[in-house]
Write an enzyme that holds these catalytic residues in place. Structure first.
Site, PDB file in Angstrom:
ATOM      1  N   LYS A 203      50.913  35.219  77.812  1.00 45.66           N
ATOM      2  CA  LYS A 203      50.648  35.575  76.411  1.00 45.66           C
ATOM      3  C   LYS A 203      49.918  36.907  76.278  1.00 45.66           C
ATOM      4  O   LYS A 203      49.286  37.394  77.214  1.00 45.66           O
ATOM      5  CB  LYS A 203      49.917  34.437  75.702  1.00 45.66           C
ATOM      6  N   ARG A 237      51.641  24.377  80.160  1.00 39.88           N
ATOM      7  CA  ARG A 237      52.977  24.853  79.759  1.00 39.88           C
ATOM      8  C   ARG A 237      53.157  26.275  80.289  1.00 39.88           C
ATOM      9  O   ARG A 237      52.498  27.198  79.816  1.00 39.88           O
ATOM     10  CB  ARG A 237      53.069  24.802  78.232  1.00 39.88           C
TER      11      ARG A 237
HETATM   12  N1  HH2 Z   1      53.385  28.434  72.913  1.00 41.57           N
HETATM   13  C1  HH2 Z   1      54.633  28.876  72.630  1.00 41.57           C
HETATM   14  C2  HH2 Z   1      55.620  27.971  72.231  1.00 41.57           C
HETATM   15  N2  HH2 Z   1      55.376  26.636  72.187  1.00 41.57           N
HETATM   16  N3  HH2 Z   1      53.896  24.817  72.485  1.00 41.57           N
HETATM   17  C3  HH2 Z   1      52.691  24.359  72.775  1.00 41.57           C
HETATM   18  N4  HH2 Z   1      52.439  23.040  72.742  1.00 41.57           N
HETATM   19  N5  HH2 Z   1      51.662  25.198  73.119  1.00 41.57           N
HETATM   20  C4  HH2 Z   1      51.834  26.564  73.182  1.00 41.57           C
HETATM   21  O1  HH2 Z   1      50.865  27.288  73.501  1.00 41.57           O
HETATM   22  C5  HH2 Z   1      53.137  27.088  72.876  1.00 41.57           C
HETATM   23  C6  HH2 Z   1      54.159  26.171  72.510  1.00 41.57           C
HETATM   24  C7  HH2 Z   1      54.930  30.333  72.693  1.00 41.57           C
HETATM   25  O2  HH2 Z   1      55.416  30.679  73.972  1.00 41.57           O
HETATM   26  P1  HH2 Z   1      56.955  30.880  74.375  1.00 41.57           P
HETATM   27  O3  HH2 Z   1      57.753  29.638  74.187  1.00 41.57           O
HETATM   28  O4  HH2 Z   1      56.993  31.431  75.752  1.00 41.57           O
HETATM   29  O5  HH2 Z   1      57.478  32.009  73.413  1.00 41.57           O
HETATM   30  P2  HH2 Z   1      58.330  31.981  72.091  1.00 41.57           P
HETATM   31  O6  HH2 Z   1      57.604  31.173  71.067  1.00 41.57           O
HETATM   32  O7  HH2 Z   1      58.447  33.437  71.716  1.00 41.57           O
HETATM   33  O8  HH2 Z   1      59.668  31.352  72.411  1.00 41.57           O
END
Ligand code: HH2
Length: 304
Positions: A203, A237
């Site tokens: 992040k 995660r």
């Molecule tokens: N962060 C993201 C998405 N889903 N779910 C939970 N429970 N906690 C988190 O911190 C979280 C999440 C964001 O990360 P990512 O999926 O890599 O990116 P994007 O939202 O751009 O797909």
């Protein structure tokens, strides 16, 4: 928990796994690396991301979830929409990872009816605007009060207490300082008595501290996950399962002063169905009288 983003625009891996076969192959690699659960998402929640229709989101995630669950992997669905969650559960998912924490009026009843697990995430506002000058009186107190209120909503709808997981929502409407304080005081959220999930992987707050792009944030990801483990988190995660899993295994073994071989740990995580499999907190003192190798239950956390 390994991340499988079936999106064109996720912040670190957008577009890489849009093809269902590629997403399934990627997920199976993460499972082989030691992920106990795969989080499949069809809509990016990065600040400023474009909204996706429910039809499109369903079209992205359902074949991937089917492929992964048919291969025997445990799957969660990362969605804010009840209709998408429903299709995902029909396809074999067993956990709804809802960064909107039941804001969709149909989500709580769906989760209660299906008896699945649900992760309630703290997010300030909505993804498009959440990073616009976030303010809190006390970020940990505010997040704890929000999550406590969302737990009440879930319980009132009939969701079983033991099916609830909480997440402070690192990066969801928070400055770098907010994220750091939440991580350092994570034990105050763990004290609510629910499993705590953390998502720091790659992040932007990590990039701000070390001045590196998304692909070069693994050391920061590891540091934050190890600290979160020590403060009571039990689900991590991440995009890079293998190195984080190793770091957590060593950190958990150090905290518990007991350890298992990778083969023993993998066998146990494969057969684990609960997200509360193993928890270690810095307040616990699980030291055996003489530090020794354990042949019983694993001392390492599962990454899911
Ligand atoms: N962060 C993201 C998405 N889903 N779910 C939970 N429970 N906690 C988190 O911190 C979280 C999440 C964001 O990360 P990512 O999926 O890599 O990116 P994007 O939202 O751009 O797909």
């Amino acid at each position: 928990m390994g991340i499988v983003n079936v999106t064109p625009d996720s912040f670190s891996d957008g577009g890489r796994w849009l093809d269902p076969a590629a997403a399934i192959a990627h997920g199976l690699r993460l499972a082989a690396d030691g992920a106990a659960i795969l989080d499949v998402g069809g809509e990016s929640t990065r600040p400023g991301a474009a909204a996706v229709s429910a039809d499109e989101e369903r079209r992205r995630v359902v074949p991937v979830i089917q492929g992964l669950t048919q291969a025997g992997v445990r799957v969660s669905v990362d969605t804010m929409k009840a209709v998408v969650a429903e299709a995902a559960l029909d396809a074999g998912a067993t956990l709804v990872n809802d960064v909107a924490a039941l804001r969709d009026p149909d989500m709580a009843a769906l989760v209660a009816d299906r008896g699945c697990e649900v992760c309630l995430v703290h997010m300030r506002g909505e993804p498009r605007t959440m990073q616009d000058d976030p303010h809190y009186d006390d970020v940990v107190d505010d997040v704890r009060a929000f999550l406590t209120a969302r737990v009440e909503v879930a319980l009132a709808a009939g969701v079983a207490r033991e099916r609830i997981v909480l997440d402070p929502g690192i990066g969801f409407g928070k400055t770098v300082d907010h994220n750091l304080e939440l991580l350092d005081r994570l034990d105050e959220l763990a004290a609510l008595g629910f499993p705590v999930l953390v998502g720091t992987s790659r992040k932007s707050f990590l990039g701000k501290i070390v001045g590196r792009d998304t692909d070069d944030r693994l050391p920061g990801t590891i540091a934050t996950n190890v600290l979160a483990l020590a403060r009571g988190a039990s689900i991590f995660r991440v995009h890079d399962v293998a190195p984080v899993r190793d770091a957590l295994a060593v950190a958990a073994a150090t905290l518990a002063r007991t350890w298992t071989t990778p083969a023993e740990t993998m066998t146990t995580s494969r057969t684990t169905t609960s997200t509360t499999a193993t928890r270690t907190s810095r307040t616990a003192d699980p030291r055996p009288s003489s530090p020794s190798r354990s042949s019983g239950s694993p001392s390492t956390p599962t990454t899911g």
